[in-house]
Enzyme design. Structure first.
Site, PDB file in Angstrom:
ATOM      1  N   THR A  34     -14.482 -11.957 -32.828  1.00 14.19           N
ATOM      2  CA  THR A  34     -13.156 -12.551 -33.050  1.00 14.19           C
ATOM      3  C   THR A  34     -13.035 -13.972 -32.529  1.00 14.19           C
ATOM      4  O   THR A  34     -12.109 -14.694 -32.907  1.00 14.19           O
ATOM      5  CB  THR A  34     -12.055 -11.700 -32.380  1.00 14.19           C
ATOM      6  OG1 THR A  34     -12.269 -11.694 -30.963  1.00 14.19           O
ATOM      7  CG2 THR A  34     -12.071 -10.279 -32.913  1.00 14.19           C
ATOM      8  N   CYS A  38     -10.419 -12.480 -23.355  1.00 16.04           N
ATOM      9  CA  CYS A  38      -9.344 -11.643 -22.814  1.00 16.04           C
ATOM     10  C   CYS A  38      -9.563 -11.376 -21.332  1.00 16.04           C
ATOM     11  O   CYS A  38     -10.662 -11.556 -20.794  1.00 16.04           O
ATOM     12  CB  CYS A  38      -9.308 -10.282 -23.527  1.00 16.04           C
ATOM     13  SG  CYS A  38      -9.091 -10.347 -25.312  1.00 16.04           S
ATOM     14  N   CYS A  42      -6.786  -6.123 -21.037  1.00 18.27           N
ATOM     15  CA  CYS A  42      -6.141  -6.379 -22.329  1.00 18.27           C
ATOM     16  C   CYS A  42      -5.801  -5.059 -23.030  1.00 18.27           C
ATOM     17  O   CYS A  42      -6.655  -4.162 -23.130  1.00 18.27           O
ATOM     18  CB  CYS A  42      -7.053  -7.211 -23.229  1.00 18.27           C
ATOM     19  SG  CYS A  42      -6.272  -7.670 -24.807  1.00 18.27           S
ATOM     20  N   ARG A  67     -11.106 -18.841 -27.775  1.00 16.88           N
ATOM     21  CA  ARG A  67      -9.696 -19.178 -27.538  1.00 16.88           C
ATOM     22  C   ARG A  67      -9.008 -18.005 -26.836  1.00 16.88           C
ATOM     23  O   ARG A  67      -9.447 -16.849 -26.939  1.00 16.88           O
ATOM     24  CB  ARG A  67      -8.988 -19.520 -28.844  1.00 16.88           C
ATOM     25  CG  ARG A  67      -8.889 -18.394 -29.835  1.00 16.88           C
ATOM     26  CD  ARG A  67      -8.247 -18.858 -31.138  1.00 16.88           C
ATOM     27  NE  ARG A  67      -8.004 -17.762 -32.064  1.00 16.88           N
ATOM     28  CZ  ARG A  67      -8.895 -17.275 -32.913  1.00 16.88           C
ATOM     29  NH1 ARG A  67     -10.113 -17.798 -32.939  1.00 16.88           N
ATOM     30  NH2 ARG A  67      -8.580 -16.286 -33.730  1.00 16.88           N
ATOM     31  N   CYS A  69      -6.583 -15.019 -25.803  1.00 15.01           N
ATOM     32  CA  CYS A  69      -5.900 -13.920 -26.485  1.00 15.01           C
ATOM     33  C   CYS A  69      -4.387 -14.115 -26.373  1.00 15.01           C
ATOM     34  O   CYS A  69      -3.861 -14.388 -25.289  1.00 15.01           O
ATOM     35  CB  CYS A  69      -6.303 -12.593 -25.832  1.00 15.01           C
ATOM     36  SG  CYS A  69      -5.418 -11.149 -26.473  1.00 15.01           S
ATOM     37  N   CYS A  72      -2.858 -10.637 -24.237  1.00 13.12           N
ATOM     38  CA  CYS A  72      -2.985 -10.403 -22.784  1.00 13.12           C
ATOM     39  C   CYS A  72      -2.881 -11.683 -21.966  1.00 13.12           C
ATOM     40  O   CYS A  72      -2.827 -11.612 -20.731  1.00 13.12           O
ATOM     41  CB  CYS A  72      -4.293  -9.686 -22.473  1.00 13.12           C
ATOM     42  SG  CYS A  72      -5.797 -10.686 -22.664  1.00 13.12           S
ATOM     43  N   ASP A 441      -3.267 -10.731  21.278  1.00 17.40           N
ATOM     44  CA  ASP A 441      -1.847 -10.634  20.951  1.00 17.40           C
ATOM     45  C   ASP A 441      -1.264  -9.358  21.564  1.00 17.40           C
ATOM     46  O   ASP A 441      -1.817  -8.257  21.393  1.00 17.40           O
ATOM     47  CB  ASP A 441      -1.677 -10.618  19.433  1.00 17.40           C
ATOM     48  CG  ASP A 441      -0.235 -10.572  19.004  1.00 17.40           C
ATOM     49  OD1 ASP A 441       0.382 -11.642  18.908  1.00 17.40           O
ATOM     50  OD2 ASP A 441       0.275  -9.448  18.773  1.00 17.40           O
TER      51      ASP A 441
END
Length: 491
Positions: A34, A38, A42, A67, A69, A72, A441
């Site tokens: 694709t 992601c 996702c 590129r 998604c 998500c 402490d």
């Protein structure tokens, strides 16, 4: 979960198939069929393993031609926990890039702050993250641009320069390349909730679980009047930023922190978000922390009762160091009073249309010029205070995100009036060392004794070896056994 996890293909595939949100920010999944990348969680159907490749950063995915998604939004994942738990060159560089240094000073400025050559910095970032400092900063600019596009009505030209782009064309090209949408298309797809003029409404993600009690309780209980306040279920404070100032409101929600920002200069957006995330320790890996601490049978019930405690940190390391000195051997209320006097006398006034914030906390340069006799504290502590602000002002002491933790500790210990407790609390809350520990402490020693842990500093330190590298989180669990207001959300 460990360094270089993106190289562990089988573990990454299992995380993606399980849609495990704990791994968001640790690595990114690029899908060959694709061209999309992601986050591991996702919600779409997981691709076939042979179609997945894994990258250590969003910038590396973008450089490889993938590129983001649209479902998500991987660029909005929590950051990798590694950059806040390590003090090596790569981690320090990533903290500086998140703080906007590349945009303001370029790669040479980044390298100069780190004390390395430009070539060394680029080589190490490329080796571990698959992208150099320019690509990492570009990915960050793209995320900032999308936030502004989706949450403000600002003209695109103003957004481009506020996000750090040098030209409108570069802005348009980058947004299209990263999100496969033009800026106007991104805006058209965004929901349109009610917007307060001048304010930005954002959601700050985190890895679950997150226990807000000690995190927000500590910030609210120690709030300096005029600089910080708890109002209507939110922690609010003023911010000193590179280009101006800001006011932030942070409200804990079940699955995010609601953040409202008002900035005098929108170029500070990325820095403001980064500093707020750091203050709230939102990039921590609570599962790894709690798993390690639960291995101790005496700590395990504390972790099981309230998992996901964070270390409350700061948006300004120099401010915290000054406040640590003001708080030496006095009550929380007295420390707030001392700090409030300094703020009123030396802080820069700001306007707050929503609440009672009035000033920025004074910068070291402003405090270095005050008359020591005006300080209502013992003479030895005046010396401690004036030495600290003098070195912060002249640059001989650095406590920023680029600090080498061991070097900063050594320099602090060399200052008059700085003992182990003061140095360790600065290391824990200002420097961000997740392994800082406070065996001297009194609250820690009392809690240890009640739990059946050793209560003397030496014996407790020896027992705490098993808690490494998360001893700062053990401190939070031990402190939480007390009824002090720092451990509870205000009503």
């Amino acid at each position: 979960m460990q360094k270089g996890m993106h190289t562990q293909t089988d573990a990454c595939v299992r995380a993606v198939q399980a849609k495990d949100a704990r791994f968001d920010g640790w690595f990114y999944t690029a899908v060959l069929t694709t061209g999309i990348y992601c986050r591991p969680s996702c919600p779409v159907v997981a691709p076939k393993p042979q179609n997945m490749v894994f990258h250590p950063s969003a910038a590396a995915c973008q450089q490889a031609g993938f590129r983001a998604c649209k479902r998500c939004r991987p660029d909005a994942s929590p950051g990798s926990p590694e950059w806040n738990q390590r003090a090596d060159l790569v981690a320090r560089a990533m903290r500086l890039i998140a703080d906007g240094v590349v945009d303001r000073e370029g790669v040479p400025g980044l390298a100069a702050r780190l004390g390395y050559s430009t070539r060394q910095v680029e080589r190490q970032l490329l080796a571990e993250l698959g992208a150099g400092p320019l690509a990492l900063a570009r990915a960050q600019r793209a995320q900032t641009a999308r936030l502004l596009i989706e949450t403000t009505p600002l003209p695109m030209a103003e957004i481009a320069f506020a996000a750090g782009f040098s030209s409108i064309r570069t802005f348009n090209d980058t947004v299209r390349e990263v999100f496969a949408l033009a800026p106007s298309e991104l805006r058209a797809r965004a929901p349109r909730p009610g917007r307060t003029p001048g304010a930005l409404a954002l959601r700050l993600p985190f890895r679950a679980p997150l226990n807000p009690d000690n995190l927000f309780g500590h910030l609210a209980a120690t709030a300096v009047p005029g600089v910080e306040e708890w109002r209507d279920g939110a922690y609010r404070r003023t911010l000193r930023l590179p280009y101006g100032h800001g006011i932030v409101s942070l409200t804990p929600k079940p699955d995010h922190i609601a953040c409202r920002l008002t900035l005098s200069d929108l170029r500070d957006l990325t820095v403001a978000i980064s500093r707020c995330r750091r203050m709230l320790d939102l990039d921590a890996d609570p599962v790894a922390v709690d798993e390690q601490l639960s291995a101790d049978p005496l700590l395990a019930p504390l972790v099981a009762k309230a998992p996901g405690r964070r270390v409350p940190r700061t948006v300004d390391e120099a401010e915290f160091a000054v406040r640590a000195v003001l708080g030496q051997q006095v009550s929380t209320a007295a420390a707030r009073t001392h700090a409030a006097r300094l703020v009123t006398a030396h802080g820069e006034p700001v306007d707050d249309s929503e609440g009672g914030l009035t000033h920025l906390f004074p910068a070291p340069e402003e405090l270095a010029s005050l008359d020591p006799e005006s300080l209502a504290m013992p003479r030895t502590r005046r010396t401690t205070f004036t030495t600290l602000v003098g070195q912060l002002a002249d640059g001989s002491l650095h406590l920023g995100v680029e600090s080498d933790w061991a070097d900063a500790r050594a320099r602090l210990l060399a200052l008059p009036g700085f003992g182990p407790w003061t140095v360790d609390v600065i290391a824990m809350r200002a420097l961000g060392d997740p392994d800082a520990f406070l065996p001297t402490d009194l609250g820690i020693r009392r809690a240890a004794g009640e739990l059946g842990l050793p209560s003397t500093p030496a014996a407790l330190t020896a027992r705490a070896e098993a808690w490494r590298p998360w001893r700062a989180y053990a401190v939070q669990y031990l402190w939480a056994t007390d009824s002090h207001p720092i451990n509870f959300l205000p009503v």
